[in-house]
Design a protein around this motif. Structure first.
Motif, PDB file in Angstrom:
ATOM      1  N   GLY A  24       0.770  -1.235   0.000  1.00 41.17           N
ATOM      2  CA  GLY A  24       0.000   0.000   0.000  1.00 41.17           C
ATOM      3  C   GLY A  24       0.801   1.285   0.000  1.00 41.17           C
ATOM      4  O   GLY A  24       0.215   2.368   0.144  1.00 41.17           O
ATOM      5  N   ASN A  25       2.114   1.220  -0.153  1.00 46.06           N
ATOM      6  CA  ASN A  25       2.885   2.462  -0.256  1.00 46.06           C
ATOM      7  C   ASN A  25       2.430   3.241  -1.488  1.00 46.06           C
ATOM      8  O   ASN A  25       2.107   2.643  -2.519  1.00 46.06           O
ATOM      9  CB  ASN A  25       4.379   2.158  -0.379  1.00 46.06           C
ATOM     10  CG  ASN A  25       4.950   1.611   0.904  1.00 46.06           C
ATOM     11  OD1 ASN A  25       4.456   1.895   2.003  1.00 46.06           O
ATOM     12  ND2 ASN A  25       5.979   0.804   0.798  1.00 46.06           N
ATOM     13  N   THR A  26       2.412   4.563  -1.356  1.00 42.73           N
ATOM     14  CA  THR A  26       1.903   5.390  -2.442  1.00 42.73           C
ATOM     15  C   THR A  26       2.904   6.456  -2.872  1.00 42.73           C
ATOM     16  O   THR A  26       3.747   6.905  -2.095  1.00 42.73           O
ATOM     17  CB  THR A  26       0.605   6.098  -2.027  1.00 42.73           C
ATOM     18  OG1 THR A  26       0.818   6.785  -0.784  1.00 42.73           O
ATOM     19  CG2 THR A  26      -0.542   5.124  -1.889  1.00 42.73           C
ATOM     20  N   TYR A  27       2.752   6.833  -4.121  1.00 42.94           N
ATOM     21  CA  TYR A  27       3.520   7.936  -4.699  1.00 42.94           C
ATOM     22  C   TYR A  27       2.530   8.869  -5.371  1.00 42.94           C
ATOM     23  O   TYR A  27       1.587   8.417  -6.035  1.00 42.94           O
ATOM     24  CB  TYR A  27       4.535   7.421  -5.722  1.00 42.94           C
ATOM     25  CG  TYR A  27       5.248   8.526  -6.474  1.00 42.94           C
ATOM     26  CD1 TYR A  27       4.727   9.033  -7.662  1.00 42.94           C
ATOM     27  CD2 TYR A  27       6.428   9.069  -5.985  1.00 42.94           C
ATOM     28  CE1 TYR A  27       5.372  10.049  -8.352  1.00 42.94           C
ATOM     29  CE2 TYR A  27       7.077  10.087  -6.662  1.00 42.94           C
ATOM     30  CZ  TYR A  27       6.546  10.573  -7.840  1.00 42.94           C
ATOM     31  OH  TYR A  27       7.196  11.587  -8.511  1.00 42.94           O
ATOM     32  N   TYR A  28       2.746  10.178  -5.203  1.00 41.95           N
ATOM     33  CA  TYR A  28       1.890  11.167  -5.844  1.00 41.95           C
ATOM     34  C   TYR A  28       2.741  12.171  -6.608  1.00 41.95           C
ATOM     35  O   TYR A  28       3.744  12.680  -6.099  1.00 41.95           O
ATOM     36  CB  TYR A  28       1.055  11.917  -4.816  1.00 41.95           C
ATOM     37  CG  TYR A  28       0.096  11.051  -4.043  1.00 41.95           C
ATOM     38  CD1 TYR A  28       0.422  10.554  -2.784  1.00 41.95           C
ATOM     39  CD2 TYR A  28      -1.135  10.689  -4.587  1.00 41.95           C
ATOM     40  CE1 TYR A  28      -0.448   9.748  -2.084  1.00 41.95           C
ATOM     41  CE2 TYR A  28      -2.024   9.879  -3.887  1.00 41.95           C
ATOM     42  CZ  TYR A  28      -1.668   9.407  -2.639  1.00 41.95           C
ATOM     43  OH  TYR A  28      -2.538   8.598  -1.955  1.00 41.95           O
ATOM     44  N   ALA A  29       2.298  12.472  -7.816  1.00 39.36           N
ATOM     45  CA  ALA A  29       2.911  13.577  -8.543  1.00 39.36           C
ATOM     46  C   ALA A  29       2.516  14.878  -7.860  1.00 39.36           C
ATOM     47  O   ALA A  29       1.528  14.931  -7.109  1.00 39.36           O
ATOM     48  CB  ALA A  29       2.438  13.566  -9.994  1.00 39.36           C
ATOM     49  N   ASP A  30       3.273  15.925  -8.107  1.00 43.26           N
ATOM     50  CA  ASP A  30       2.996  17.211  -7.463  1.00 43.26           C
ATOM     51  C   ASP A  30       1.565  17.678  -7.726  1.00 43.26           C
ATOM     52  O   ASP A  30       0.925  18.283  -6.866  1.00 43.26           O
ATOM     53  CB  ASP A  30       3.986  18.264  -7.947  1.00 43.26           C
ATOM     54  CG  ASP A  30       5.385  18.050  -7.393  1.00 43.26           C
ATOM     55  OD1 ASP A  30       6.332  18.625  -7.939  1.00 43.26           O
ATOM     56  OD2 ASP A  30       5.517  17.290  -6.402  1.00 43.26           O
ATOM     57  N   SER A  31       1.064  17.389  -8.919  1.00 40.47           N
ATOM     58  CA  SER A  31      -0.282  17.837  -9.290  1.00 40.47           C
ATOM     59  C   SER A  31      -1.368  17.151  -8.457  1.00 40.47           C
ATOM     60  O   SER A  31      -2.499  17.647  -8.384  1.00 40.47           O
ATOM     61  CB  SER A  31      -0.534  17.567 -10.772  1.00 40.47           C
ATOM     62  OG  SER A  31      -0.399  16.184 -11.051  1.00 40.47           O
ATOM     63  N   ALA A  32      -1.025  16.009  -7.846  1.00 41.07           N
ATOM     64  CA  ALA A  32      -2.008  15.234  -7.098  1.00 41.07           C
ATOM     65  C   ALA A  32      -1.892  15.403  -5.583  1.00 41.07           C
ATOM     66  O   ALA A  32      -2.857  15.109  -4.856  1.00 41.07           O
ATOM     67  CB  ALA A  32      -1.858  13.752  -7.442  1.00 41.07           C
ATOM     68  N   LYS A  33      -0.765  15.848  -5.125  1.00 38.63           N
ATOM     69  CA  LYS A  33      -0.531  15.940  -3.680  1.00 38.63           C
ATOM     70  C   LYS A  33      -1.543  16.873  -3.007  1.00 38.63           C
ATOM     71  O   LYS A  33      -1.803  17.959  -3.467  1.00 38.63           O
ATOM     72  CB  LYS A  33       0.893  16.436  -3.415  1.00 38.63           C
ATOM     73  CG  LYS A  33       1.965  15.417  -3.745  1.00 38.63           C
ATOM     74  CD  LYS A  33       3.355  15.982  -3.498  1.00 38.63           C
ATOM     75  CE  LYS A  33       4.432  14.970  -3.851  1.00 38.63           C
ATOM     76  NZ  LYS A  33       5.794  15.517  -3.688  1.00 38.63           N
ATOM     77  N   GLY A  34      -2.119  16.371  -1.917  1.00 42.23           N
ATOM     78  CA  GLY A  34      -3.056  17.170  -1.143  1.00 42.23           C
ATOM     79  C   GLY A  34      -4.491  17.101  -1.628  1.00 42.23           C
ATOM     80  O   GLY A  34      -5.406  17.495  -0.898  1.00 42.23           O
ATOM     81  N   ARG A  35      -4.709  16.628  -2.851  1.00 38.52           N
ATOM     82  CA  ARG A  35      -6.077  16.557  -3.390  1.00 38.52           C
ATOM     83  C   ARG A  35      -6.503  15.132  -3.734  1.00 38.52           C
ATOM     84  O   ARG A  35      -7.678  14.796  -3.664  1.00 38.52           O
ATOM     85  CB  ARG A  35      -6.212  17.440  -4.627  1.00 38.52           C
ATOM     86  CG  ARG A  35      -5.939  18.911  -4.385  1.00 38.52           C
ATOM     87  CD  ARG A  35      -6.276  19.730  -5.622  1.00 38.52           C
ATOM     88  NE  ARG A  35      -5.473  19.328  -6.773  1.00 38.52           N
ATOM     89  CZ  ARG A  35      -5.987  19.015  -7.964  1.00 38.52           C
ATOM     90  NH1 ARG A  35      -7.292  19.010  -8.147  1.00 38.52           N
ATOM     91  NH2 ARG A  35      -5.184  18.677  -8.968  1.00 38.52           N
ATOM     92  N   PHE A  36      -5.558  14.316  -4.150  1.00 33.00           N
ATOM     93  CA  PHE A  36      -5.867  12.950  -4.585  1.00 33.00           C
ATOM     94  C   PHE A  36      -5.340  11.958  -3.556  1.00 33.00           C
ATOM     95  O   PHE A  36      -4.269  12.164  -2.964  1.00 33.00           O
ATOM     96  CB  PHE A  36      -5.233  12.650  -5.925  1.00 33.00           C
ATOM     97  CG  PHE A  36      -5.754  13.471  -7.081  1.00 33.00           C
ATOM     98  CD1 PHE A  36      -6.739  14.426  -6.917  1.00 33.00           C
ATOM     99  CD2 PHE A  36      -5.237  13.276  -8.364  1.00 33.00           C
ATOM    100  CE1 PHE A  36      -7.210  15.167  -7.984  1.00 33.00           C
ATOM    101  CE2 PHE A  36      -5.699  14.007  -9.443  1.00 33.00           C
ATOM    102  CZ  PHE A  36      -6.676  14.975  -9.249  1.00 33.00           C
ATOM    103  N   THR A  37      -6.090  10.880  -3.369  1.00 31.83           N
ATOM    104  CA  THR A  37      -5.663   9.822  -2.465  1.00 31.83           C
ATOM    105  C   THR A  37      -5.856   8.481  -3.147  1.00 31.83           C
ATOM    106  O   THR A  37      -6.944   8.196  -3.658  1.00 31.83           O
ATOM    107  CB  THR A  37      -6.467   9.838  -1.160  1.00 31.83           C
ATOM    108  OG1 THR A  37      -6.333  11.116  -0.531  1.00 31.83           O
ATOM    109  CG2 THR A  37      -5.966   8.752  -0.208  1.00 31.83           C
ATOM    110  N   MET A  38      -4.797   7.688  -3.143  1.00 34.84           N
ATOM    111  CA  MET A  38      -4.888   6.370  -3.752  1.00 34.84           C
ATOM    112  C   MET A  38      -4.943   5.314  -2.654  1.00 34.84           C
ATOM    113  O   MET A  38      -4.236   5.418  -1.642  1.00 34.84           O
ATOM    114  CB  MET A  38      -3.700   6.121  -4.675  1.00 34.84           C
ATOM    115  CG  MET A  38      -3.954   5.072  -5.700  1.00 34.84           C
ATOM    116  SD  MET A  38      -2.767   5.112  -7.055  1.00 34.84           S
ATOM    117  CE  MET A  38      -3.377   3.701  -7.977  1.00 34.84           C
ATOM    118  N   SER A  39      -5.783   4.297  -2.872  1.00 34.17           N
ATOM    119  CA  SER A  39      -5.888   3.186  -1.941  1.00 34.17           C
ATOM    120  C   SER A  39      -6.082   1.915  -2.742  1.00 34.17           C
ATOM    121  O   SER A  39      -6.231   1.961  -3.968  1.00 34.17           O
ATOM    122  CB  SER A  39      -7.068   3.394  -0.980  1.00 34.17           C
ATOM    123  OG  SER A  39      -8.286   3.500  -1.695  1.00 34.17           O
TER     124      SER A  39
END
Length: 131
Positions: free
Chosen positions: A57-72
């Motif tokens: 379940g480790n996640t990576y977010y691009a800058d455009s997604a940080k703070g708004r998108f959540t992956m599960s």
């Protein structure tokens, strides 16, 4: 390998959507795969949004997604989800789910998500953010 995306649609700015990606891959050991979301807007290159290690379940977010998108993910169902909040017009794109034998740790070391590391792709789902 079959990848089925769902959850796209039309939403107003500030709204939310949840995308789903179900992976069927009986010949692969998905414990060694990352499930990713990419997006491609008209006239632009495909860009990585987020990736999740299916095993831990480790996640990576691009800058455009940080703070708004959540992956599960639901490991038992081989399904990953992308919860997108506070959507903006610039989020409008076709969103593609893909899987690659790459870990979040490696993506972080590289510093970005490149499509070339992902072997299997879904057909895409349209997300349109408009009033």
């Amino acid at each position: 390998v079959q990848i089925v995306e769902s959850g796209g649609g039309l939403v107003q700015p500030g709204g939310s959507l949840r995308l789903s990606c179900e992976v069927s891959a009986f010949t692969l050991d998905l414990d060694y795969y990352c499930i990713a979301w990419f997006r491609q807007a008209p006239g632009k290159e495909r860009e990585g949004v987020s990736c999740i290690d299916l095993k831990d379940g480790n996640t990576y977010y691009a800058d455009s997604a940080k703070g708004r998108f959540t992956m599960s993910r639901d490991r038992a169902k081989n399904t990953a989800y992308l919860q997108m909040n506070n959507l903006k017009s610039e989020d409008t794109a076709v969103y593609y789910c893909a899987i690659g034998s790459i870990s979040v740790a490696t993506i972080e070391a590289i510093g970005s998500m490149s499509p070339r590391y992902y072997d299997y792709w879904g057909q895409g789902t349209q997300v349109t953010v408009s009033s």
